[in-house]
Design an enzyme around this catalytic site. Structure first.
Site, PDB file in Angstrom:
ATOM      1  N   TYR A   1       0.584  -1.165   0.112  1.00 20.40           N
ATOM      2  CA  TYR A   1       0.319  -0.272   0.036  1.00 20.40           C
ATOM      3  C   TYR A   1       0.956   1.011  -0.247  1.00 20.40           C
ATOM      4  CZ  TYR A   1      -3.741  -3.346   1.461  1.00 20.40           C
ATOM      5  OH  TYR A   1      -4.689  -3.771   1.774  1.00 20.40           O
TER       6      TYR A   1
ATOM      7  N   HIS B   1       0.479 -11.218   1.642  1.00 15.45           N
ATOM      8  CA  HIS B   1      -0.821 -10.822   0.855  1.00 15.45           C
ATOM      9  C   HIS B   1      -1.298 -11.244   0.100  1.00 15.45           C
ATOM     10  CE1 HIS B   1      -1.527  -6.490  -0.045  1.00 15.45           C
ATOM     11  NE2 HIS B   1      -2.864  -6.957  -0.191  1.00 15.45           N
TER      12      HIS B   1
END
Length: 277
Positions: free
Chosen positions: A48, A106
């Site tokens: 992110y 992830h």
């Protein structure tokens, strides 16, 4: 209602703040504001590019670090053991913390040594760098391999889950193995506001469609949700969803919706299981 998910030593607030795609000072402000309003669960990830912004908010907030649940994640191209360790070190530094409450893979990779990757993930827990470990975006067969064949002490899985996408098989498995399931994109990127059934239930209770969609998730055992919200109004509205009381008729109407609308499926995504009905 209990607003905490307890699973395998994990004590995670059911409602968290998702931070993607917020960046920089705007992200720091949003996280600080959320903590001031009472949020105690913040979700971030290396990919992110905002762990440093989240870390700054943690530093600025008067809320003690040990009262805040922080989830972060390692990206799918960093799953060789040395790369994973470097990713963990970078995350800890960015977050100004000596541990992460829940550290996750992830996305699965197609080019990896799965046992060594999982061994490295488990080592983070053993070393105390991660209080709990988990995986995100793993289809059920892969999750089963990690839990049953590799015996990894996972606490959670994070997947896309909302009123328009079913996850019954994963949920059943999570409950059987005492795992939390964190729903990302819980508002289907705001598409829930356009669903007539959700609008109807919202009007009946005098609340918003997003609050109905969130409470449907939060009412479910083992399920947490992490809607992204940057404004104070949206953060407060999501908190207020905890007080909404859905009834069996509401749940039956939502159960009747098609659950096939997957919104997040990048090129590197795994082969998803057949859609849950």
């Amino acid at each position: 209602m209990q607003h905490i998910v307890n699973a395998q030593g994990l004590n995670m607030p059911k409602l968290g703040l998702g931070t993607w795609p917020m960046l920089g000072e705007a992200c720091t402000r949003a996280v600080e504001q959320a903590l001031a309003l009472g949020y105690r669960h913040i979700d971030t990830a290396a990919a992110y590019n905002n762990e440093d912004a989240v870390g700054q908010a943690l530093l600025n907030s008067p809320t003690p670090r040990e009262q805040i649940h922080v989830t972060s994640k390692v990206w799918w191209d960093q799953l060789q053991p040395d790369a994973m360790r470097h990713s963990m070190d970078r995350s800890l530094k960015a977050l100004h913390s000596d541990y992460i409450d829940l550290f996750m893979i992830h996305w699965p990779s197609t080019d990896w040594d799965l046992p060594r990757t999982i061994e490295t993930l488990v080592s983070f827990k053993e070393q105390g760098l991660a209080r709990n470990i988990g995986v995100a975006n793993f289809p059920l067969p892969l999750l089963r391999t990690v839990v049953e064949e590799l015996a990894a002490p996972l606490s959670a899985i994070q997947v896309e889950y909302h009123v328009l996408l079913g996850q019954n098989a994963l949920l059943d498995y999570a409950r059987q193995h005492d795992l939390a399931l964190t729903a990302y994109s819980p508002l289907a990127r705001n598409r829930v506001t356009e669903v007539p059934v959700i609008q109807q239930i919202a009007a009946k209770h005098g609340v918003s469609p997003t609050q109905v969609a969130l409470k449907w998730l939060l009412d479910q055992p083992n399920v947490a949700a992490i809607p992204k919200a940057s404004s104070e109004a949206n953060q407060l509205a999501n908190l207020a969803a905890l007080a909404v009381n859905l009834d069996d008729q509401d749940r039956a109407l939502i159960a009747g919706l098609s659950k096939r609308e997957r919104l997040v499926s990048p090129d590197f995504a795994p082969v998803w299981d057949a859609f849950d009905r």
